[in-house]
Design a protein around this motif. Structure first.
Motif, PDB file in Angstrom:
ATOM      1  N   PRO A 438       0.834  -1.207   0.000  1.00 34.33           N
ATOM      2  CA  PRO A 438       0.000   0.000   0.000  1.00 34.33           C
ATOM      3  C   PRO A 438       0.865   1.251   0.000  1.00 34.33           C
ATOM      4  N   LYS A 439       0.434   2.253  -0.759  1.00 34.23           N
ATOM      5  CA  LYS A 439       1.172   3.504  -0.762  1.00 34.23           C
ATOM      6  C   LYS A 439       0.989   4.198   0.576  1.00 34.23           C
ATOM      7  N   PRO A 440       2.001   4.887   1.018  1.00 34.49           N
ATOM      8  CA  PRO A 440       1.851   5.596   2.296  1.00 34.49           C
ATOM      9  C   PRO A 440       0.770   6.658   2.204  1.00 34.49           C
ATOM     10  N   ALA A 441       0.023   6.872   3.242  1.00 34.61           N
ATOM     11  CA  ALA A 441      -1.070   7.855   3.240  1.00 34.61           C
ATOM     12  C   ALA A 441      -0.518   9.246   3.001  1.00 34.61           C
ATOM     13  N   ALA A 442      -1.233  10.033   2.114  1.00 33.88           N
ATOM     14  CA  ALA A 442      -0.794  11.396   1.797  1.00 33.88           C
ATOM     15  C   ALA A 442      -0.933  12.280   3.023  1.00 33.88           C
ATOM     16  N   GLU A 443       0.064  13.132   3.199  1.00 35.37           N
ATOM     17  CA  GLU A 443       0.017  14.027   4.352  1.00 35.37           C
ATOM     18  C   GLU A 443      -1.039  15.110   4.134  1.00 35.37           C
ATOM     19  N   VAL A 444      -1.886  15.341   5.121  1.00 36.34           N
ATOM     20  CA  VAL A 444      -2.945  16.350   5.037  1.00 36.34           C
ATOM     21  C   VAL A 444      -2.368  17.706   5.419  1.00 36.34           C
ATOM     22  N   ALA A 445      -2.518  18.713   4.498  1.00 32.70           N
ATOM     23  CA  ALA A 445      -1.987  20.055   4.769  1.00 32.70           C
ATOM     24  C   ALA A 445      -2.769  20.704   5.904  1.00 32.70           C
ATOM     25  N   PRO A 446      -2.111  21.422   6.778  1.00 33.08           N
ATOM     26  CA  PRO A 446      -2.828  22.074   7.891  1.00 33.08           C
ATOM     27  C   PRO A 446      -3.809  23.128   7.377  1.00 33.08           C
ATOM     28  N   ALA A 447      -4.964  23.205   7.984  1.00 32.41           N
ATOM     29  CA  ALA A 447      -6.006  24.151   7.551  1.00 32.41           C
ATOM     30  C   ALA A 447      -5.549  25.584   7.769  1.00 32.41           C
ATOM     31  N   ALA A 448      -5.917  26.473   6.785  1.00 29.11           N
ATOM     32  CA  ALA A 448      -5.548  27.894   6.887  1.00 29.11           C
ATOM     33  C   ALA A 448      -6.345  28.546   8.016  1.00 29.11           C
ATOM     34  N   PRO A 449      -5.728  29.430   8.774  1.00 24.12           N
ATOM     35  CA  PRO A 449      -6.459  30.088   9.872  1.00 24.12           C
ATOM     36  C   PRO A 449      -7.614  30.927   9.337  1.00 24.12           C
ATOM     37  N   ALA A 450      -8.710  30.864  10.048  1.00 26.33           N
ATOM     38  CA  ALA A 450      -9.903  31.621   9.607  1.00 26.33           C
ATOM     39  C   ALA A 450      -9.662  33.127   9.713  1.00 26.33           C
ATOM     40  N   LYS A 451     -10.185  33.894   8.717  1.00 28.18           N
ATOM     41  CA  LYS A 451     -10.034  35.353   8.730  1.00 28.18           C
ATOM     42  C   LYS A 451     -10.973  35.987   9.753  1.00 28.18           C
ATOM     43  N   ALA A 452     -10.443  36.936  10.443  1.00 33.45           N
ATOM     44  CA  ALA A 452     -11.278  37.617  11.440  1.00 33.45           C
ATOM     45  C   ALA A 452     -12.359  38.428  10.746  1.00 33.45           C
ATOM     46  N   VAL A 453     -13.545  38.415  11.272  1.00 33.52           N
ATOM     47  CA  VAL A 453     -14.672  39.175  10.713  1.00 33.52           C
ATOM     48  C   VAL A 453     -14.893  40.404  11.578  1.00 33.52           C
ATOM     49  N   GLU A 454     -14.867  41.553  10.920  1.00 31.43           N
ATOM     50  CA  GLU A 454     -15.022  42.798  11.682  1.00 31.43           C
ATOM     51  C   GLU A 454     -16.412  42.888  12.281  1.00 31.43           C
ATOM     52  N   SER A 455     -16.471  43.577  13.385  1.00 31.86           N
ATOM     53  CA  SER A 455     -17.739  43.742  14.090  1.00 31.86           C
ATOM     54  C   SER A 455     -18.766  44.429  13.215  1.00 31.86           C
ATOM     55  N   GLY A 456     -19.939  43.850  13.127  1.00 28.95           N
ATOM     56  CA  GLY A 456     -21.033  44.439  12.349  1.00 28.95           C
ATOM     57  C   GLY A 456     -21.030  44.058  10.906  1.00 28.95           C
ATOM     58  N   SER A 457     -20.012  43.347  10.433  1.00 24.15           N
ATOM     59  CA  SER A 457     -19.956  42.976   9.024  1.00 24.15           C
ATOM     60  C   SER A 457     -20.330  41.531   8.855  1.00 24.15           C
ATOM     61  N   GLY A 458     -20.560  41.140   7.656  1.00 24.32           N
ATOM     62  CA  GLY A 458     -20.861  39.745   7.346  1.00 24.32           C
ATOM     63  C   GLY A 458     -22.308  39.447   7.561  1.00 24.32           C
ATOM     64  N   THR A 459     -22.646  38.227   7.551  1.00 19.37           N
ATOM     65  CA  THR A 459     -24.025  37.781   7.648  1.00 19.37           C
ATOM     66  C   THR A 459     -24.568  38.076   9.020  1.00 19.37           C
ATOM     67  N   LYS A 460     -25.770  38.471   9.030  1.00 21.97           N
ATOM     68  CA  LYS A 460     -26.412  38.821  10.283  1.00 21.97           C
ATOM     69  C   LYS A 460     -26.529  37.559  11.139  1.00 21.97           C
ATOM     70  N   GLY A 461     -26.153  37.711  12.359  1.00 28.13           N
ATOM     71  CA  GLY A 461     -26.244  36.571  13.266  1.00 28.13           C
ATOM     72  C   GLY A 461     -25.058  35.641  13.179  1.00 28.13           C
ATOM     73  N   ALA A 462     -24.048  35.977  12.355  1.00 23.71           N
ATOM     74  CA  ALA A 462     -22.887  35.103  12.257  1.00 23.71           C
ATOM     75  C   ALA A 462     -22.134  35.061  13.568  1.00 23.71           C
ATOM     76  N   ARG A 463     -21.633  33.814  13.920  1.00 24.13           N
ATOM     77  CA  ARG A 463     -20.908  33.641  15.183  1.00 24.13           C
ATOM     78  C   ARG A 463     -19.497  34.187  15.051  1.00 24.13           C
ATOM     79  N   LYS A 464     -18.979  34.740  16.101  1.00 34.52           N
ATOM     80  CA  LYS A 464     -17.615  35.247  16.104  1.00 34.52           C
ATOM     81  C   LYS A 464     -16.629  34.090  16.196  1.00 34.52           C
ATOM     82  N   THR A 465     -15.521  34.255  15.515  1.00 29.95           N
ATOM     83  CA  THR A 465     -14.442  33.279  15.662  1.00 29.95           C
ATOM     84  C   THR A 465     -13.783  33.491  17.003  1.00 29.95           C
TER      85      THR A 465
END
Length: 473
Positions: A438-465
């Motif tokens: 069996p081929k060795p399992a491919a290494e999974v790249a680390p997930a990119a950090p989520a972008k901060a969402v400024e206060s009052g912007s984005g979808t209404k009711g969106a949860r803060k990171t």
């Protein structure tokens, strides 16, 4: 029923069980043989197996095939407590267990006896088992294959230099058989000549083959010298590190095959784990009637025979007063042992073992041998026929006799088989080389950090990171 436990399935053990099957009445006793190997090896044939004159499986006797009324256990006896009449049986797979017996027969045989010479434990090979004989044969053939591709020089000399340590019967026979084998191989290797092969036998004493007369031993040495084999008398091996042979005479050379036949000793794995009496040489103290004990004391229900037992030689011909460790004594002791056990079970007296040596016969390669019986000595071709006739008929069971004689007959017309099966020591090597994995399992790249969402912007009711939440604080 009384339970008879036979420890060891070699000459003495096999013949004891074989004859007990013949002489015991139905229901008179239950016999069990315990041995780590499922077969008995006819050791006088090992030199011919090493030289390709006998097929390996023809020189062994399957215990289960020929002991039809005996329970055969393929395991080791790792402890004997005769005081409680129990033995510890340890299988290769699984847990050890205790075996209760009424009568014990110790026939564990002998192993190669070595000395703390540098390199021997790492480089040498014995000649006590069928596996060792096969390995020697394959090594000779493989070395010829390798040497044929090399120019003349030290490496080729090393591959074609063969050394045997020990000038007793086993050493002389395997030495002479290998010399005969190598000479017969040369016609298949035009790149090699007779002078390219070198054979050395090293013996610490001043003579070889103490079982024969001095003139006969001198004839053997002269005969071997005429065939290009050198015997070093009064010479000790002082080192064999990395195959570099150093002798007490100062001579040095290199070898890729060192066969050790310089003595045997009682199987220590059995002797040292039992409470049976042992004499100074490490053998079980045995009376002339094969019961364990001495002239004054008898250990009830304990018997011993063969190479592991110190059996008095009542003929006066033994070394130190005891029977020498050879097949001739082991076979006859096994037969008498079975008779004596049956006699004691029936309230009769056992008989003493008395056997005068019938003589000695050795095979020295195809067409040559040496025979000695008293003052009668025969050498050359007649002795070779005597050797094959005696051992061929001494091989137990007609099935085995037929296979041995049939093999000799085929070799007479077709010659010896020269195929090396050294690869059998690593049978999965070819499969592993090309097996898909069996081929060795491919290494999974680390997930990119989520972008901060400024206060009052984005979808209404969106949860803060979490980062946004921390920033908001």
């Amino acid at each position: 029923m009384p339970k008879i436990l036979i420890v060891g399935g070699g000459y003495a053990g096999f013949y004891t069980a074989w004859k007990l099957e013949k002489w015991l009445r139905p229901g008179e006793a239950e016999v069990t043989v315990v041995d780590p190997l499922p077969y008995m090896t006819y050791q006088p044939f090992l030199p011919e197996v090493a030289a390709g004159s006998i097929e390996p499986r023809h020189s062994v006797v399957a215990l289960r095939r020929h002991l039809k009324k005996t329970t055969v256990v393929t395991a080791k006896v790792t402890g004997i407590d005769h005081a409680s009449k129990t033995a510890t049986i340890t299988p290769e797979v699984g847990e050890p267990w205790q075996f209760d017996y009424d009568v014990i027969v110790v026939t564990g045989g002998a192993v190669s006896r070595t000395f703390p010479i540098p390199g021997v434990a790492d480089q040498a090979i014995g000649l006590k088992t069928i596996e060792e004989a096969v390995a020697i044969r394959d090594r000779v053939l493989t070395n010829f294959d390798k040497a044929a591709n090399l120019p003349a020089g030290p490496e080729r000399d090393r591959l074609l230099t063969f050394v045997v340590v020990g000038g007793g019967f086993a050493g002389i026979e395997v030495f002479a058989e290998l010399r005969s084998f190598a000479s017969s191989l040369l016609k298949y290797y035009p790149q090699l000549s007779f002078d390219d092969t070198h054979f050395h036998l090293i013996e610490a004493m001043g003579r070889i083959m103490p079982e024969v007369s001095l003139p006969t031993s001198h004839w053997v040495i002269k005969h071997l010298a005429q065939r290009g084999a050198e015997v070093h008398l009064d010479t000790q091996l002082t080192s064999a590190v990395d195959g570099r042979i150093e002798l007490s005479t100062g001579e040095t050379f290199e070898s890729d095959l060192i066969v050790w036949t310089a003595g045997v000793m009682a199987n220590p794995a059995i002797v040292r784990t039992s409470d049976l009496p042992v004499e100074e040489r490490g053998r079980i103290l045995t009376r002339a009637d094969l019961r364990v004990g001495d002239e004054d004391d008898i250990v009830p229900d304990a018997w011993a025979a063969g190479d592991i037992a110190a059996v008095p030689d009542l003929t006066g011909g033994g070394v130190g007063g005891y029977c020498v460790p050879n097949a001739q004594h082991a076979v006859r002791q096994g037969k008498l042992l079975a008779k004596n056990i049956v006699a004691v079970l029936r309230g009769e007296e056992p008989k003493q073992y008395i056997h005068k040596n019938l003589g000695a016969v050795a095979g020295l390669g195809v067409g040559s041998g040496a025979f000695q019986s008293g003052k009668i000595a025969i050498t050359g071709l007649p002795a070779w026929f005597a050797h094959r006739g005696y051992h061929g008929l001494a091989m137990p069971t007609w099935e085995r006799k037929f296979r041995v004689f049939w093999g000799w007959w085929n070799n007479f017309w077709l010659g010896r088989d020269i195929v090396s099966l050294a690869a059998v020591q690593h049978p999965r090597a070819a499969f592993e080389q090309f097996a898909a994995r069996p081929k060795p399992a491919a290494e999974v790249a680390p997930a990119a950090p989520a972008k901060a969402v400024e206060s009052g912007s984005g979808t209404k009711g969106a949860r803060k990171t979490p980062a946004k939440a921390v920033a908001a604080k």
